[in-house]
Design a protein around this motif. Structure first.
Motif, short mmCIF file in Angstrom:
data_model
loop_
_atom_site.label_atom_id
_atom_site.label_comp_id
_atom_site.label_asym_id
_atom_site.label_seq_id
_atom_site.Cartn_x
_atom_site.Cartn_y
_atom_site.Cartn_z
N ALA A 26 -60.01 27.17 -98.44
CA ALA A 26 -59.98 27.77 -99.78
C ALA A 26 -61.10 27.19 -100.64
O ALA A 26 -61.73 27.91 -101.42
CB ALA A 26 -58.62 27.55 -100.43
N ARG A 27 -61.37 25.90 -100.47
CA ARG A 27 -62.45 25.26 -101.22
C ARG A 27 -63.80 25.85 -100.81
O ARG A 27 -64.66 26.10 -101.66
CB ARG A 27 -62.42 23.75 -101.00
N LEU A 28 -63.98 26.06 -99.50
CA LEU A 28 -65.24 26.69 -99.05
C LEU A 28 -65.40 28.08 -99.64
O LEU A 28 -66.47 28.44 -100.12
CB LEU A 28 -65.27 26.78 -97.52
N TYR A 29 -64.32 28.88 -99.59
CA TYR A 29 -64.38 30.22 -100.18
C TYR A 29 -64.73 30.14 -101.66
O TYR A 29 -65.53 30.93 -102.17
CB TYR A 29 -63.05 30.95 -100.03
N ASP A 30 -64.13 29.19 -102.35
CA ASP A 30 -64.35 29.04 -103.78
C ASP A 30 -65.80 28.66 -104.09
O ASP A 30 -66.37 29.11 -105.07
CB ASP A 30 -63.40 27.98 -104.35
N LYS A 31 -66.39 27.84 -103.23
CA LYS A 31 -67.78 27.42 -103.43
C LYS A 31 -68.76 28.55 -103.12
O LYS A 31 -69.90 28.52 -103.59
CB LYS A 31 -68.10 26.21 -102.57
N GLY A 32 -68.35 29.51 -102.29
CA GLY A 32 -69.17 30.68 -102.05
C GLY A 32 -69.98 30.66 -100.77
O GLY A 32 -69.93 29.71 -99.97
N LEU A 33 -70.73 31.71 -100.61
CA LEU A 33 -71.49 31.96 -99.38
C LEU A 33 -72.44 30.82 -99.03
O LEU A 33 -72.52 30.41 -97.87
CB LEU A 33 -72.26 33.28 -99.49
N ASP A 34 -73.17 30.31 -100.00
CA ASP A 34 -74.14 29.26 -99.70
C ASP A 34 -73.48 28.02 -99.10
O ASP A 34 -74.03 27.41 -98.17
CB ASP A 34 -74.94 28.87 -100.94
N ALA A 35 -72.30 27.65 -99.58
CA ALA A 35 -71.60 26.49 -99.04
C ALA A 35 -71.15 26.75 -97.60
O ALA A 35 -71.24 25.86 -96.74
CB ALA A 35 -70.39 26.15 -99.91
N ILE A 36 -70.70 27.96 -97.34
CA ILE A 36 -70.29 28.32 -95.97
C ILE A 36 -71.49 28.30 -95.04
O ILE A 36 -71.42 27.74 -93.94
CB ILE A 36 -69.60 29.70 -95.97
N LEU A 37 -72.59 28.86 -95.47
CA LEU A 37 -73.80 28.89 -94.65
C LEU A 37 -74.33 27.48 -94.39
O LEU A 37 -74.79 27.17 -93.28
CB LEU A 37 -74.88 29.75 -95.31
N LYS A 38 -74.23 26.63 -95.38
CA LYS A 38 -74.66 25.24 -95.21
C LYS A 38 -73.83 24.55 -94.13
O LYS A 38 -74.37 23.84 -93.28
CB LYS A 38 -74.54 24.48 -96.54
N LYS A 39 -72.51 24.78 -94.14
CA LYS A 39 -71.65 24.18 -93.12
C LYS A 39 -72.00 24.72 -91.73
O LYS A 39 -72.02 23.96 -90.76
CB LYS A 39 -70.17 24.46 -93.42
N ILE A 40 -72.28 26.00 -91.62
CA ILE A 40 -72.67 26.56 -90.32
C ILE A 40 -73.96 25.91 -89.84
O ILE A 40 -74.07 25.54 -88.66
CB ILE A 40 -72.81 28.10 -90.40
N GLY A 41 -74.91 25.74 -90.73
CA GLY A 41 -76.16 25.07 -90.36
C GLY A 41 -75.93 23.64 -89.90
O GLY A 41 -76.51 23.20 -88.90
N GLU A 42 -75.08 22.92 -90.60
CA GLU A 42 -74.77 21.53 -90.22
C GLU A 42 -74.11 21.49 -88.85
O GLU A 42 -74.48 20.67 -88.00
CB GLU A 42 -73.83 20.90 -91.25
N GLU A 43 -73.15 22.38 -88.64
CA GLU A 43 -72.42 22.39 -87.37
C GLU A 43 -73.32 22.83 -86.21
O GLU A 43 -73.20 22.31 -85.09
CB GLU A 43 -71.18 23.27 -87.46
N ALA A 44 -74.23 23.76 -86.47
CA ALA A 44 -75.18 24.18 -85.43
C ALA A 44 -76.07 23.01 -85.03
O ALA A 44 -76.31 22.77 -83.84
CB ALA A 44 -76.01 25.37 -85.91
N THR A 45 -76.54 22.27 -86.01
CA THR A 45 -77.38 21.10 -85.75
C THR A 45 -76.61 20.05 -84.95
O THR A 45 -77.14 19.47 -83.99
CB THR A 45 -77.90 20.50 -87.07
N GLU A 46 -75.37 19.80 -85.34
CA GLU A 46 -74.55 18.82 -84.62
C GLU A 46 -74.27 19.27 -83.18
O GLU A 46 -74.21 18.44 -82.27
CB GLU A 46 -73.26 18.56 -85.39
#
Length: 105
Positions: A26-46
């Motif tokens: 819910a926090r990710l949804y609240d922060k919006g698309l950019d926050a979700i995309l940032k997490k995807i980028g971090e997880e892809a790198t990891e």
């Protein structure tokens, strides 16, 4: 096996109505698309780093994180795992080179 994807998708939909203080998603949804995309980028790198290290357990864990956050993105965009599975099914049996060439048109 895709049952887990459907169950996760249902939970992710429920989290859209949750209080951001009570749920990570819910926090990710609240922060919006950019926050979700940032997490995807971090997880892809990891995931890439785990693969480079050759650690099977880390590869699985990081891939799970990547898939999870990708599903958060799908839900945020009004999509679900069935949309991705349909696309994979459409591509099944096609040469990768043929499928890629068809996308350019």
């Amino acid at each position: 096996m895709s049952d887990i994807l459907q169950r996760l998708a249902a939970v992710l939909e429920e989290r859209k109505a949750s209080d951001p203080d009570s749920s990570y998603v819910a926090r990710l949804y609240d922060k919006g698309l950019d926050a979700i995309l940032k997490k995807i980028g971090e997880e892809a790198t990891e995931t890439v780093m785990a693969a480079k290290d050759g650690d099977s357990e880390k590869i699985v864990c990081e891939t799970a994180d990547l898939w999870f956050h990708s599903m958060v993105l799908l839900a945020q965009q009004g999509l679900g795992p069935e949309d991705v599975l349909k696309e994979l099914d459409r591509r099944f049996g096609l040469s990768g080179l043929e499928e890629k060439a068809n996308r350019r048109r």
